[in-house]
Design a protein around this motif. Structure first.
Motif, short mmCIF file in Angstrom:
data_model
loop_
_atom_site.label_atom_id
_atom_site.label_comp_id
_atom_site.label_asym_id
_atom_site.label_seq_id
_atom_site.Cartn_x
_atom_site.Cartn_y
_atom_site.Cartn_z
N PHE A 1 0.83 -1.20 0.00
CA PHE A 1 0.00 0.00 0.00
C PHE A 1 0.86 1.26 0.00
CE2 PHE A 1 -1.99 3.36 2.56
CZ PHE A 1 -3.08 3.64 1.77
N LEU A 2 1.91 1.27 0.81
CA LEU A 2 2.77 2.45 0.88
C LEU A 2 3.51 2.70 -0.43
CD1 LEU A 2 4.31 2.01 4.46
CD2 LEU A 2 2.47 3.56 3.77
N VAL A 3 3.97 1.61 -1.06
CA VAL A 3 4.79 1.76 -2.27
C VAL A 3 3.93 1.98 -3.51
CG1 VAL A 3 6.46 0.59 -3.77
CG2 VAL A 3 6.66 0.41 -1.29
N PHE A 4 2.85 1.21 -3.65
CA PHE A 4 2.09 1.22 -4.91
C PHE A 4 0.80 2.04 -4.86
CE2 PHE A 4 4.38 -2.89 -4.87
CZ PHE A 4 5.19 -2.68 -5.98
N SER A 5 0.38 2.47 -3.68
CA SER A 5 -0.85 3.26 -3.60
C SER A 5 -0.61 4.64 -2.99
CB SER A 5 -1.91 2.51 -2.78
OG SER A 5 -2.30 1.33 -3.45
N LEU A 6 -0.17 4.67 -1.73
CA LEU A 6 0.00 5.95 -1.06
C LEU A 6 1.10 6.78 -1.70
CD1 LEU A 6 -0.88 7.77 1.24
CD2 LEU A 6 0.80 6.63 2.71
N GLY A 7 2.21 6.14 -2.05
CA GLY A 7 3.31 6.85 -2.69
C GLY A 7 2.89 7.53 -3.99
N MET B 1 -0.09 8.30 -4.94
CA MET B 1 -1.10 9.31 -4.65
C MET B 1 -0.45 10.62 -4.22
SD MET B 1 -4.14 7.24 -2.70
CE MET B 1 -4.97 8.79 -2.30
N LEU B 2 0.52 10.55 -3.32
CA LEU B 2 1.20 11.76 -2.88
C LEU B 2 1.98 12.41 -4.01
CD1 LEU B 2 2.48 10.57 0.63
CD2 LEU B 2 0.47 11.96 0.11
N ALA B 3 2.59 11.57 -4.87
CA ALA B 3 3.33 12.11 -6.01
C ALA B 3 2.39 12.82 -6.97
CB ALA B 3 4.08 10.99 -6.72
N SER B 4 1.22 12.22 -7.25
CA SER B 4 0.27 12.86 -8.17
C SER B 4 -0.27 14.16 -7.57
CB SER B 4 -0.87 11.89 -8.49
OG SER B 4 -1.69 11.69 -7.35
N PHE B 5 -0.41 14.20 -6.25
CA PHE B 5 -0.87 15.45 -5.62
C PHE B 5 0.14 16.56 -5.84
CE2 PHE B 5 -1.38 18.26 -1.90
CZ PHE B 5 -2.70 18.65 -2.10
N TYR B 6 1.42 16.22 -5.74
CA TYR B 6 2.46 17.23 -5.99
C TYR B 6 2.47 17.62 -7.47
CZ TYR B 6 7.10 19.06 -7.04
OH TYR B 6 8.14 19.82 -7.51
N PHE B 7 2.38 16.62 -8.37
CA PHE B 7 2.42 16.91 -9.80
C PHE B 7 1.23 17.76 -10.24
CE2 PHE B 7 4.87 12.72 -10.34
CZ PHE B 7 6.09 13.38 -10.18
N SER B 8 0.10 17.67 -9.50
CA SER B 8 -1.07 18.44 -9.90
C SER B 8 -0.84 19.94 -9.80
CB SER B 8 -2.28 18.03 -9.06
OG SER B 8 -2.12 18.45 -7.71
N PHE B 9 0.19 20.35 -9.07
CA PHE B 9 0.52 21.77 -8.95
C PHE B 9 1.73 22.14 -9.81
CE2 PHE B 9 -1.58 20.64 -4.97
CZ PHE B 9 -2.57 21.61 -4.92
N THR B 10 2.07 21.29 -10.76
CA THR B 10 3.25 21.52 -11.59
C THR B 10 2.89 21.35 -13.06
OG1 THR B 10 3.96 19.19 -11.58
CG2 THR B 10 4.74 20.60 -9.77
N SER B 11 3.78 21.85 -13.90
CA SER B 11 3.73 21.56 -15.33
C SER B 11 4.73 20.43 -15.57
CB SER B 11 4.11 22.81 -16.14
OG SER B 11 4.17 22.50 -17.52
N TYR B 12 4.22 19.26 -15.90
CA TYR B 12 5.07 18.06 -15.93
C TYR B 12 4.65 17.19 -17.11
CZ TYR B 12 7.24 13.71 -14.32
OH TYR B 12 7.99 12.56 -14.22
N ASN B 13 5.64 16.80 -17.92
CA ASN B 13 5.37 15.95 -19.08
C ASN B 13 6.23 14.69 -19.10
OD1 ASN B 13 7.89 16.95 -19.67
ND2 ASN B 13 7.32 17.86 -21.63
N VAL B 14 6.79 14.30 -17.95
CA VAL B 14 7.61 13.10 -17.76
C VAL B 14 9.01 13.27 -18.31
CG1 VAL B 14 7.80 10.61 -18.18
CG2 VAL B 14 5.56 11.62 -17.84
N LEU B 15 9.16 13.91 -19.46
CA LEU B 15 10.47 14.05 -20.08
C LEU B 15 11.31 15.14 -19.42
CD1 LEU B 15 9.45 13.74 -23.84
CD2 LEU B 15 10.29 11.95 -22.30
N LYS B 16 10.66 16.11 -18.82
CA LYS B 16 11.36 17.21 -18.15
C LYS B 16 10.98 17.24 -16.68
CE LYS B 16 11.48 20.11 -22.31
NZ LYS B 16 11.11 21.42 -22.89
N ALA B 17 11.82 17.88 -15.91
CA ALA B 17 11.55 17.99 -14.48
C ALA B 17 10.28 18.83 -14.26
CB ALA B 17 12.73 18.64 -13.76
N PRO B 18 9.48 18.49 -13.26
CA PRO B 18 8.25 19.26 -13.02
C PRO B 18 8.56 20.69 -12.61
CG PRO B 18 8.66 17.69 -11.24
CD PRO B 18 9.64 17.36 -12.31
#
Length: 334
Positions: free
Chosen positions: A53-59, A61-78
């Motif tokens: 749960f910590l590795v495949f779900s909560l982790g 989820m927290l990463a997507s919450f951070y990315f939601s406040f960024t411009s991120y396309n995987v190829l470049k740093a957010p």
């Protein structure tokens, strides 16, 4: 046993220190002795799930919450842009209204028809007739198929020219609709696919029906209640917790519906974007347009909406769901 021996045994039993106060017993987090060992063993047994749960779900989820406040396309740093993604979704997304309307259409109509159909089938399968086990198995078998296989079968069944349904309608002189090739019939086609897989709900309803107290049904029958009154005043109230459980799960699944729509429309949401849903838009923005931050913001909006809908259902359920027993009734009154 002599009086001296019995008094000695009595002294030993009364002077033996308890595990709660004995300083020799190791204390962990307020637990002592066997209590601590049981707690430790329980944590060890569920540790694979906790780690997963910590590795495949909560982790993520927290990463997507951070990315939601960024411009991120995987190829470049957010790159941090604050709430701009959320503003763009509500102010500038051209497909927002279409995705919301289609998602609500499939959720409300699909869940309503699915609940009604599965409840009717469960009542029919609850009858004591010969070969009932075979009928129960046949209705449950479609749920064993992966959703991709089911979608492929429905591509053939709903084919406008060679599909089984349109051929049956032609026998009665009824022109069959275009189904997945028609903007007016594409969403009903998706609902039909969802109705084909109601076997899981049927099994749960069937278990709930068999748990309805027999003496209540007999008492209602003795009082002259017909099958409709027994259904409304006995069966449905006793089955209301099961109905509530299935409805909540069905609504959550309806909001997250993606695989069947993606497969049946080749990921385009066609025809004429009539099957574009919120989940499909998340996929399109993330993996087609490369806007991972934007898609993360859409995911969290969906999470909040589903959470609010679920909380609303629980609030409504406290007034309409009947829980047998004193504790459940007290909860209902509150």
């Amino acid at each position: 046993m002599s009086a001296r021996a019995s008094s000695a045994v009595s002294r030993r039993s009364t002077t033996k220190p308890s595990t709660a106060t004995d300083p020799r017993v190791p204390r962990r987090f307020g637990l002592v002795g066997q209590e601590w060992r049981n707690q430790r063993n329980g944590i060890l047994f569920i540790s694979p799930w906790i780690i997963g749960f910590l590795v495949f779900s909560l982790g993520p989820m927290l990463a997507s919450f951070y990315f939601s406040f960024t411009s991120y396309n995987v190829l470049k740093a957010p790159r941090w842009i604050g709430v701009q993604n959320y503003v763009n979704i509500f102010a500038h997304d051209p497909y927002l209204r279409t995705a919301v309307v289609n998602t609500l259409y499939l959720a409300v109509l699909g869940v309503s028809l699915g609940t009604l159909l599965s409840l009717v089938l469960a009542m029919l399968l609850n009858q004591r007739v010969k070969g009932i086990g075979i009928y129960r198995t046949l209705y449950y078998l479609p749920t064993m198929l992966p959703i991709v296989v089911s979608s492929f079968i429905f591509l053939l069944v709903l084919d406008p020219q060679f599909g089984v349904i349109n051929n049956l309608l032609a026998l009665f002189g009824i022109p069959g609709p275009g189904w997945l090739s028609s903007p007016d019939w594409s969403k009903p086609a998706l609902i039909v696919l969802g109705l084909w897989g109601v076997g899981n709900s049927v099994v749960i309803y069937l278990a709930g029906l068999q748990d309805v107290p027999r003496h209540l049904m007999e008492a209602a029958e003795v009082d002259g209640a017909g099958w409709w009154r027994r259904l409304v005043h006995v069966t449905l109230p006793m089955l209301s917790p099961v109905i509530f459980f299935n409805v909540v799960l069905a609504i959550i699944a309806a909001f997250q519906n993606f695989v069947s729509i993606f497969f049946l429309t080749d990921g385009t949401g066609g025809p004429a974007r009539s099957t574009v849903t919120w989940g499909l838009q998340i996929y399109t923005n993330a993996f087609v347009n490369g806007r991972m931050g934007y898609a993360s913001a859409m995911s969290w909006i969906m999470f909040v909406i589903v959470l609010l809908v679920t909380l609303g259902l629980f609030r409504l359920g406290s007034h309409v769901v009947y829980y047998e027993g004193a504790e459940g009734n007290a909860r209902r009154r509150r």
